[in-house]
Design a protein around this motif. Structure first.
Motif, PDB file in Angstrom:
ATOM      1  N   PRO A   1       0.918  -1.231  -0.127  1.00 21.29           N
ATOM      2  CA  PRO A   1      -0.144   0.187  -0.051  1.00 21.29           C
ATOM      3  C   PRO A   1       0.864   1.381  -0.099  1.00 21.29           C
ATOM      4  O   PRO A   1       1.918   1.288   0.440  1.00 21.29           O
ATOM      5  CB  PRO A   1      -0.785   0.048   1.256  1.00 21.29           C
ATOM      6  CG  PRO A   1       0.111  -0.753   2.311  1.00 21.29           C
ATOM      7  CD  PRO A   1       0.719  -1.878   1.306  1.00 21.29           C
ATOM      8  N   LEU A   2       0.360   2.357  -0.777  1.00 19.73           N
ATOM      9  CA  LEU A   2       1.102   3.312  -0.749  1.00 19.73           C
ATOM     10  C   LEU A   2       0.421   4.778   0.293  1.00 19.73           C
ATOM     11  O   LEU A   2      -0.811   4.866  -0.154  1.00 19.73           O
ATOM     12  CB  LEU A   2       1.143   4.079  -2.170  1.00 19.73           C
ATOM     13  CG  LEU A   2       1.906   5.386  -2.391  1.00 19.73           C
ATOM     14  CD1 LEU A   2       3.517   5.122  -2.155  1.00 19.73           C
ATOM     15  CD2 LEU A   2       1.954   5.614  -3.962  1.00 19.73           C
ATOM     16  N   HIS A   3       0.785   4.717   1.327  1.00 24.04           N
ATOM     17  CA  HIS A   3       0.236   5.640   2.472  1.00 24.04           C
ATOM     18  C   HIS A   3       0.372   7.229   2.083  1.00 24.04           C
ATOM     19  O   HIS A   3       1.609   7.752   1.759  1.00 24.04           O
ATOM     20  CB  HIS A   3       0.810   5.485   3.549  1.00 24.04           C
ATOM     21  CG  HIS A   3       0.487   4.060   4.121  1.00 24.04           C
ATOM     22  ND1 HIS A   3      -0.267   3.921   5.157  1.00 24.04           N
ATOM     23  CD2 HIS A   3       1.013   2.904   3.798  1.00 24.04           C
ATOM     24  CE1 HIS A   3      -0.636   2.790   5.308  1.00 24.04           C
ATOM     25  NE2 HIS A   3       0.346   2.128   4.497  1.00 24.04           N
ATOM     26  N   VAL A   4      -0.570   8.115   1.789  1.00 21.28           N
ATOM     27  CA  VAL A   4      -0.453   9.314   1.186  1.00 21.28           C
ATOM     28  C   VAL A   4      -1.062  10.327   2.237  1.00 21.28           C
ATOM     29  O   VAL A   4      -2.167  10.066   2.836  1.00 21.28           O
ATOM     30  CB  VAL A   4      -1.160   9.266   0.116  1.00 21.28           C
ATOM     31  CG1 VAL A   4      -1.126  10.973  -0.224  1.00 21.28           C
ATOM     32  CG2 VAL A   4      -0.684   8.493  -1.109  1.00 21.28           C
ATOM     33  N   LEU A   5      -0.420  11.170   2.893  1.00 17.94           N
ATOM     34  CA  LEU A   5      -0.932  12.404   3.739  1.00 17.94           C
ATOM     35  C   LEU A   5      -0.770  13.403   2.893  1.00 17.94           C
ATOM     36  O   LEU A   5       0.124  13.946   2.200  1.00 17.94           O
ATOM     37  CB  LEU A   5      -0.172  12.349   4.932  1.00 17.94           C
ATOM     38  CG  LEU A   5      -0.435  11.312   5.958  1.00 17.94           C
ATOM     39  CD1 LEU A   5       0.393  10.185   5.399  1.00 17.94           C
ATOM     40  CD2 LEU A   5      -0.028  11.722   7.419  1.00 17.94           C
ATOM     41  N   TRP A   6      -1.882  14.551   2.978  1.00 21.13           N
ATOM     42  CA  TRP A   6      -1.762  15.894   2.300  1.00 21.13           C
ATOM     43  C   TRP A   6      -1.942  16.780   3.770  1.00 21.13           C
ATOM     44  O   TRP A   6      -2.820  16.787   4.526  1.00 21.13           O
ATOM     45  CB  TRP A   6      -3.156  15.842   1.556  1.00 21.13           C
ATOM     46  CG  TRP A   6      -3.340  17.380   1.075  1.00 21.13           C
ATOM     47  CD1 TRP A   6      -2.163  18.189   1.010  1.00 21.13           C
ATOM     48  CD2 TRP A   6      -4.420  17.767   0.299  1.00 21.13           C
ATOM     49  NE1 TRP A   6      -2.779  19.490   0.228  1.00 21.13           N
ATOM     50  CE2 TRP A   6      -4.007  19.289  -0.113  1.00 21.13           C
ATOM     51  CE3 TRP A   6      -5.523  17.371   0.073  1.00 21.13           C
ATOM     52  CZ2 TRP A   6      -5.079  19.929  -0.821  1.00 21.13           C
ATOM     53  CZ3 TRP A   6      -6.560  17.961  -0.732  1.00 21.13           C
ATOM     54  CH2 TRP A   6      -6.222  19.210  -1.175  1.00 21.13           C
ATOM     55  N   ASN A   7      -0.754  17.845   3.779  1.00 18.38           N
ATOM     56  CA  ASN A   7      -0.861  18.482   4.940  1.00 18.38           C
ATOM     57  C   ASN A   7      -1.035  17.844   6.487  1.00 18.38           C
ATOM     58  O   ASN A   7      -1.736  18.235   7.153  1.00 18.38           O
ATOM     59  CB  ASN A   7      -1.929  19.815   4.980  1.00 18.38           C
ATOM     60  CG  ASN A   7      -1.519  20.637   3.836  1.00 18.38           C
ATOM     61  OD1 ASN A   7      -0.248  20.659   3.465  1.00 18.38           O
ATOM     62  ND2 ASN A   7      -2.377  21.140   3.200  1.00 18.38           N
ATOM     63  N   GLY A   8      -0.453  16.604   6.266  1.00 18.64           N
ATOM     64  CA  GLY A   8      -0.330  15.881   7.548  1.00 18.64           C
ATOM     65  C   GLY A   8      -1.582  14.967   7.964  1.00 18.64           C
ATOM     66  O   GLY A   8      -1.983  14.208   8.799  1.00 18.64           O
ATOM     67  N   GLU A   9      -2.671  15.182   7.160  1.00 13.67           N
ATOM     68  CA  GLU A   9      -3.789  14.575   7.221  1.00 13.67           C
ATOM     69  C   GLU A   9      -3.921  13.240   6.186  1.00 13.67           C
ATOM     70  O   GLU A   9      -3.563  13.459   4.979  1.00 13.67           O
ATOM     71  CB  GLU A   9      -5.237  15.082   6.936  1.00 13.67           C
ATOM     72  CG  GLU A   9      -5.158  16.152   8.046  1.00 13.67           C
ATOM     73  CD  GLU A   9      -6.625  17.064   7.857  1.00 13.67           C
ATOM     74  OE1 GLU A   9      -7.451  16.506   7.442  1.00 13.67           O
ATOM     75  OE2 GLU A   9      -6.724  18.269   8.492  1.00 13.67           O
ATOM     76  N   ARG A  10      -4.546  12.082   6.715  1.00 14.65           N
ATOM     77  CA  ARG A  10      -4.362  10.799   6.061  1.00 14.65           C
ATOM     78  C   ARG A  10      -5.350  10.987   4.624  1.00 14.65           C
ATOM     79  O   ARG A  10      -6.621  11.693   4.770  1.00 14.65           O
ATOM     80  CB  ARG A  10      -5.259   9.761   6.928  1.00 14.65           C
ATOM     81  CG  ARG A  10      -5.198   8.053   6.202  1.00 14.65           C
ATOM     82  CD  ARG A  10      -6.783   8.313   5.536  1.00 14.65           C
ATOM     83  NE  ARG A  10      -6.852   6.744   4.940  1.00 14.65           N
ATOM     84  CZ  ARG A  10      -8.003   6.343   4.519  1.00 14.65           C
ATOM     85  NH1 ARG A  10      -9.234   7.293   4.200  1.00 14.65           N
ATOM     86  NH2 ARG A  10      -8.098   5.248   3.851  1.00 14.65           N
TER      87      ARG A  10
END
Lengths: 327, 327
Positions: free
Chosen positions: B219-228
């Motif tokens: 899985p590729l874990h993506v956070l935008w501005n620290g949020e999941r």
């Protein structure tokens, strides 16, 4: 100045200066090892190259040799980016009919451009191995420019000032593969095998009055298996190279040595003929009701040479290649 | 083996071997000056690199230093070709709705792929200057492979055997520019600024069971501005990397160091979230009737990290970048 690259064991070839009359050449390893090297250090090396070029033309150099186009690869055998437009709207409109694709939005006002492979260009007389005659093998005669460093979001005026060299191109195309790739929206990839170049790249000043309004003001003479195919004129290009380079740099910089192409040279006057087979085929369909011309077969040759309006041979030399079965 | 490239004054950076635990690095100038150099001479240099890597992991080398991802450019700061597919059909189908473009022909059976710029890749923590917030700034989390020499018309099996390294990618996209370029049929160009890479490129064996069926099973874990934002799984890829590389080489060879990408990782299960904003937006429209999420603003950050199925950190390191106004 006129530059060419002799094939050697390196991927970028051996840079030579070619005399204005195209007869003599000289290597310049102490100035630049390759044309890509010269592009990357242009401001530093251009004065020395210019001085050597003038001495070559004046017959003052002792280490010259006869220039042999058959010894040449592409002027840049590989380059950072190869971006090809479709800047002759007459061609684009005919191709919409040939491919039966919908009208391109904003075609008159915003250039269209695809990114091609830039790691394996072919020289002017190299055989062209292609996978299958069933792919609709076609040539596309074009002009192009080699740029220095172009910053992101350059204006067309700034972009035009980044043009370092002008080149003559055959953008090989596989027409059976193009329509599906266009309809996918992702653009040409399998439809565009390695691209070929005439042997000599020239600084714009070499063209004199034939470099005007950011366009190459010369007809491109195309022969297929020795028979006249067309000589459409570069001056009819609907976007300037400044506009094309600026389009390419809208959201990213271009690094030195990147090449931007015009797309197939094409004129609205039917008498000019064509610089690709696909265009002739759709004209046959429109004007005669029936397609008579097939695509290229293995063993076929195509010859392309830009000439000045007065008939003198252009400065780029000749592309003369044969299509062959894969090795 | 694990490789990274430290930024230096050269365009290809300084190759380092990174220890399996990601803590230590060692330069190997006597073996290869850059990762591109190693790719071009892989058969010659790989045994020596493997030996050094084992010594590094065994703590037998004296010239090691702490590995700093912030000192890294992309593993290959430039490469011969960068070809990006859209191999997760779930993503492609959602994007058709997002862009309001017609269904792609043969989408289930023939990969779609565009050619991107490969002369100016960004490292994992470099700021990303983009021309305007109005362009619809978006990230796209992907996996990719670096290949050796791939001959024209290679089969998928032959192509898979050419895979040398696996990489983790953020394929930056400007969504306001994409639909027009898709409708032109010429594909993405302005819509695709410079692409970013996680710091470490790994040989497939480093992935163990997470490299299976020509896919990255992580899985590729993506956070935008620290949020999941999501953690879609690479195993759901509808074409294998062997099939993608063979597609790219249908009518031309790929030279060593060329990179082929998967396109945005995407799962049909809504619970996985997304690896790009555009996909979340169209899901909001479909599921909630209204788009709530905007695109990125200058100052926004995105973080991407592949992990193993058991939650352990993946081998590629972390992409953690900030979008900024043009300099």
């Amino acid at each position: 100045m006129k530059f060419a690259s002799l094939k050697n064991e390196t991927p970028d070839g051996q840079l030579v200066l070619v005399s204005r009359d195209g007869k003599f050449a000289v290597v310049v390893p102490e100035l630049a090892s390759s044309l890509l090297d010269a592009m990357q250090r242009w401001d530093v090396v251009a004065p020395g190259l210019q001085q050597r070029y003038e001495a070559l033309n004046a017959g003052e150099l002792s280490d010259t040799f006869a220039f042999q186009p058959t010894a040449c690869g592409a002027p840049l055998p590989r380059c950072p980016q190869w971006l090809d437009a479709s800047a002759f709207l007459n061609h684009g409109r005919l191709m919409e009919q040939a491919f039966n694709t919908p009208p391109i939005p904003d075609f008159d006002t915003i250039p269209v451009m695809y990114q091609g492979a830039s790691d394996d260009f072919l020289g002017p007389t190299q055989d062209v191995p292609l996978p299958s005659e069933q792919d609709g093998i076609d040539f596309e005669g074009e002009f192009g420019v080699v740029v220095g460093a172009v910053p992101m979001a350059a204006t067309p005026e700034q972009a035009l000032a980044c043009v370092r060299l002008v080149v003559q191109i055959n953008d090989w195309s596989l027409r059976a593969l193009g329509p599906r790739e266009m309809k996918s929206g992702f653009g040409f990839l399998q439809a565009k095998p390695s691209t070929s170049f005439a042997p000599i790249a020239v600084t714009p000043d070499e063209l004199g009055a034939a470099w005007r309004d950011g366009r190459v003001q010369m007809p491109l003479h195309v022969l297929w298996n020795g028979e006249r195919f067309g000589e459409p004129h570069g001056g009819e290009m609907n976007f300037s190279f400044g506009e094309l380079v600026a389009h390419a740099a809208r959201s990213r910089k271009l690094t030195p040595g990147s090449i931007v192409g015009s797309g197939t040279v094409s004129n609205s006057a039917r008498s000019a003929g064509s610089a690709c087979i696909s265009e002739r085929r759709v004209i046959e369909k429109i004007d005669l009701g029936d397609i008579k011309t097939g695509f290229m077969k293995f063993g076929d040759r195509v010859r392309m040479q830009a000439k000045y309006d007065d008939g003198r041979e252009g400065p780029f030399g000749v592309i003369d290649q044969r299509v062959v079965a894969p090795n």
